[in-house]
Design a protein around this motif. Structure first.
Motif, PDB file in Angstrom:
ATOM      1  N   TYR A  55      42.916  35.570  46.131  1.00 17.30           N
ATOM      2  CA  TYR A  55      43.604  34.624  45.253  1.00 17.30           C
ATOM      3  C   TYR A  55      42.638  33.839  44.374  1.00 17.30           C
ATOM      4  O   TYR A  55      42.849  33.721  43.173  1.00 17.30           O
ATOM      5  CB  TYR A  55      44.486  33.674  46.073  1.00 17.30           C
ATOM      6  CG  TYR A  55      45.227  32.688  45.206  1.00 17.30           C
ATOM      7  CD1 TYR A  55      46.239  33.126  44.352  1.00 17.30           C
ATOM      8  CD2 TYR A  55      44.916  31.341  45.239  1.00 17.30           C
ATOM      9  CE1 TYR A  55      46.925  32.235  43.543  1.00 17.30           C
ATOM     10  CE2 TYR A  55      45.606  30.441  44.440  1.00 17.30           C
ATOM     11  CZ  TYR A  55      46.600  30.892  43.598  1.00 17.30           C
ATOM     12  OH  TYR A  55      47.271  30.008  42.793  1.00 17.30           O
ATOM     13  N   GLU A  56      41.574  33.306  44.949  1.00 10.90           N
ATOM     14  CA  GLU A  56      40.619  32.511  44.165  1.00 10.90           C
ATOM     15  C   GLU A  56      39.939  33.364  43.091  1.00 10.90           C
ATOM     16  O   GLU A  56      39.741  32.918  41.972  1.00 10.90           O
ATOM     17  CB  GLU A  56      39.583  31.840  45.076  1.00 10.90           C
ATOM     18  CG  GLU A  56      40.172  30.770  45.983  1.00 10.90           C
ATOM     19  CD  GLU A  56      40.888  29.653  45.230  1.00 10.90           C
ATOM     20  OE1 GLU A  56      40.414  29.218  44.161  1.00 10.90           O
ATOM     21  OE2 GLU A  56      41.951  29.209  45.719  1.00 10.90           O
ATOM     22  N   GLY A  57      39.572  34.592  43.439  1.00  9.68           N
ATOM     23  CA  GLY A  57      38.984  35.502  42.460  1.00  9.68           C
ATOM     24  C   GLY A  57      39.971  35.850  41.364  1.00  9.68           C
ATOM     25  O   GLY A  57      39.621  35.918  40.186  1.00  9.68           O
ATOM     26  N   TRP A  58      41.243  36.057  41.746  1.00  6.43           N
ATOM     27  CA  TRP A  58      42.281  36.354  40.761  1.00  6.43           C
ATOM     28  C   TRP A  58      42.464  35.175  39.808  1.00  6.43           C
ATOM     29  O   TRP A  58      42.593  35.367  38.607  1.00  6.43           O
ATOM     30  CB  TRP A  58      43.609  36.696  41.458  1.00  6.43           C
ATOM     31  CG  TRP A  58      44.709  36.871  40.463  1.00  6.43           C
ATOM     32  CD1 TRP A  58      44.979  38.003  39.747  1.00  6.43           C
ATOM     33  CD2 TRP A  58      45.645  35.891  40.036  1.00  6.43           C
ATOM     34  NE1 TRP A  58      46.046  37.775  38.899  1.00  6.43           N
ATOM     35  CE2 TRP A  58      46.464  36.485  39.053  1.00  6.43           C
ATOM     36  CE3 TRP A  58      45.877  34.557  40.379  1.00  6.43           C
ATOM     37  CZ2 TRP A  58      47.501  35.798  38.424  1.00  6.43           C
ATOM     38  CZ3 TRP A  58      46.905  33.875  39.754  1.00  6.43           C
ATOM     39  CH2 TRP A  58      47.700  34.495  38.787  1.00  6.43           C
ATOM     40  N   LEU A  59      42.470  33.953  40.350  1.00  6.74           N
ATOM     41  CA  LEU A  59      42.631  32.767  39.495  1.00  6.74           C
ATOM     42  C   LEU A  59      41.561  32.716  38.413  1.00  6.74           C
ATOM     43  O   LEU A  59      41.859  32.441  37.244  1.00  6.74           O
ATOM     44  CB  LEU A  59      42.547  31.479  40.316  1.00  6.74           C
ATOM     45  CG  LEU A  59      43.789  31.008  41.032  1.00  6.74           C
ATOM     46  CD1 LEU A  59      43.491  29.721  41.791  1.00  6.74           C
ATOM     47  CD2 LEU A  59      44.958  30.834  40.100  1.00  6.74           C
TER      48      LEU A  59
END
Length: 160
Positions: A50-54
């Protein structure tokens, strides 16, 4: 660009990066060329967490973007929350772009997405084909997606 190899969940990342590297060496001549490059770069740098996607998503979608996905039309800030819920429930992998076309301010893509439910022993892999339309505009001097319309075939997910 055309995919010349059979895509699987296991080789998806490798194929996404390969396509990104191939398109990055092409000279950008038009706005449409640059839009297509932006999409392939996004695909090559896409992250499953999720953090990488953000981080990737914030570089592609305008803060004011309208997203028609995961249950209907929503603002980008709400889409971010929807994606958090999806990532909490499933591991995700994006297949390489199978087909792309640019028309005026829109890049259309077709790809496979793989969802694997979390918290299950021997979870099934749900593979669905996705078609999306990314509408671009200049935002603060940068080409950004200002509207995303995303449609899936539902894959092999059970109907409720």
């Amino acid at each position: 660009m055309r995919l010349n190899e059979t895509a699987t969940m296991e080789n998806s990342r490798e194929l996404r990066i390969k396509a990104m590297n191939e398109i990055d060496v092409l000279p950008g001549r038009t706005k449409q060329d640059e839009m297509l490059k932006r999409m392939y770069d996004w695909w090559g740098t896409w992250q499953p967490d999720y953090e990488g996607w953000l981080k990737c998503a914030d570089s592609l979608y305008a803060q004011s973007a309208i997203i028609n996905a995961i249950g209907g039309e929503q603002k980008y800030c709400d889409y971010r929350i929807s994606m958090k819920g999806q990532r909490d429930a499933c591991n995700m992998e994006m297949g390489p772009i199978l087909q792309s076309i640019v028309n005026e301010d829109t890049v259309a893509l077709v790809y496979d997405m793989y969802l694997i439910p979390k918290g299950m022993k021997n979870p099934p892999v749900f593979k669905m084909t996705v078609t999306e339309f990314n509408h671009f505009d200049l935002v603060d001097g940068k080409l950004m997606v200002t509207r995303l319309d995303l449609y899936t075939d539902g894959g092999n997910m059970p109907k409720h």
